[in-house]
Scaffold this motif. Structure first.
Motif: not given
Ligand code: GLY
Length: 432
Positions: A192-194, A296-306
């Motif tokens: 599985e992946f999100s 999973e929010a915590m895998n994307v928001l901390p490295i979001l540059k935009t």
């Protein structure tokens, strides 16, 4: 600028961070079920109140007059908080009730895919009564049984994982039928992946994919939880996932956004989060969510540059085609510290202490009393390691967890080479 955040769990703390670090320097007003210590520190005002009390939230919003609202949890989105806020002139980064059915009704989601001939659909049937259920279940090799509505990730049961035979699955399906519709599906095998995508109803912009770990204990044993932790990779893929698979998943989400618009005349604004599975027959859709994943929010928001606030505005204004989503090329590993006994019989009101070190930390089910943190029973604190490789990110997260004091446990194996290799081998074997 003022932004209203309606949130729950550590996901809200992470969203709050993304909001306040925006270059537009917004004032954050938050409503959550409890005084989350992380959000409290970031917000101009945090009010503890039931997020399902829409009268309270709309009254509060009238007083604050935010530029827009950001909605975190599934329940208020499913019940139409976006629609209620719009009635008083406040737009939300979060979908309206009619399109949020993509998460809140699994039968709606499956039937939409079927009607619009969207690929990635497993063999399934929706039942409102017992008739035909046994014959259909027996026609499948192994089954998955799903209640139609929201279950907090804990209501879906899979043959081989949660029950042993078709008969046992049917008896669970009978139980569900007492309360509502049940969906019976073929059991798929794969990884599985999100894929969390920002959507304005026309444009779908993908975040980096992540993999969640739903089972409570190491080696994917024990009961289902809200999610014990997750990881993402510096190359924007996953160790078992290639670019072509991501493209397949993206196409499915684009078609879903389009089908939702055709079916409901409403654009999906917010996060369209596909829970996919890579199988030997390609990418299949397990379920959609209408919000950021937790963890999973915590895998994307901390490295979001935009700038996150610009993303929300573009989604609300229908101008997502004018921006691009950029992420730092970094791996992330998120591990939750949860109270002993979670998710069945958690200890409550127990102290937790920590020093996060190089990891980021986001508060979940925590109450602060006299400068001490008390666990309230659900996932307590998420620790996120970020690094140039998965192994570096994992070590940072693991070190933070090793320093936590209190009656907690966590999954040491999330993001480790050993577990990743197990996943890769599993996928290779299936694709042989
Ligand atoms: N990671 C599972 C969920 O957010 O529903």
């Amino acid at each position: 600028m003022k932004i209203l955040l309606v949130g729950s769990t550590a996901r809200a703390d992470c969203i709050a961070e993304a909001i306040v670090k925006s270059k537009s320097k917004p004032e954050l007003y938050a409503v959550m079920g409890l005084i989350n210590p992380g959000v409290k520190q970031k917000a101009k005002e945090l009010t503890a109140h039931n997020v399902m009390d829409f009268d309270f939230i709309t009254d509060y919003a009238k007083k604050v007059q935010p530029d827009f609202a950001v909605l975190g949890p599934d329940d208020p989105i499913a019940e139409g908080l976006t629609d209620e806020l719009e009635k008083i002139g406040i737009k939300s980064f979060g979908p309206k009730k009619t399109v949020a059915r993509i998460e809140s009704s699994k039968s709606f989601a499956r039937e939409l895919m079927q009607k619009h001939e969207i690929e990635g659909l497993p063999d399934f049937k929706v039942f409102s009564e017992k008739q035909g259920m046994q014959d259909y279940a027996n026609s499948l090799k192994e089954i998955v049984v799903k209640p139609d509505g929201l279950t907090g990730g804990k209501g879906v049961k899979v043959q081989g994982d949660h029950f042993d035979s078709i008969e046992a699955g049917l008896s669970y399906a009978d139980e569900i039928l007492q309360k509502g519709k049940v969906i019976i599906e073929e059991r798929l095998e794969g990884e599985e992946f999100s894929l969390q995508s920002i959507c304005d109803g026309k444009t779908v912009l993908d975040c980096v994919p992540a993999q969640d770990h739903k089972r409570a204990f190491e080696n994917d044993a024990g009961p289902n939880t809200g999610g014990m932790g997750s990881y993402s990779c510096e190359d924007g893929l996953l160790p078992f996932l290639e670019e072509k698979h991501l493209k397949q998943a993206h196409k499915i989400s684009e078609k879903i956004a389009d089908a939702l618009k055709k079916e409901t005349k409403t654009e999906f604004v917010g996060i369209l989060y596909g829970g996919f599975m890579l199988t030997k027959k390609g990418v299949k859709l397990i379920e959609y969510n209408a919000r950021f994943g937790d963890p999973e929010a915590m895998n994307v928001l901390p490295i979001l540059k935009t700038d996150f606030v610009e993303i929300c505005q573009a989604s609300i204004n229908g101008t997502l085609n004018e921006i691009s989503l950029e992420f730092e090329p970094k791996a992330t590993v998120c591990k939750y510290a949860v109270p002993e006994g979670y998710p069945i019989n958690s200890v409550k009101n127990e102290f937790i202490e920590f020093t996060a070190g190089q990891a980021k930390h986001y508060f979940g089910a925590i109450d602060e009393k006299n400068r001490h943190y008390l666990m309230t029973g659900s996932r307590a604190i998420a620790f996120v390691g970020t690094g140039s490789s998965l192994s570096e990110a994992e070590k940072i997260a693991q070190k933070a967890l090793e320093g936590v004091k209190g009656k907690i446990f966590y999954r040491k194996d999330i993001g480790t080479e050993q577990l990743i290799q197990k996943r890769v081998k599993h996928m290779k074997k299936l694709l042989e």
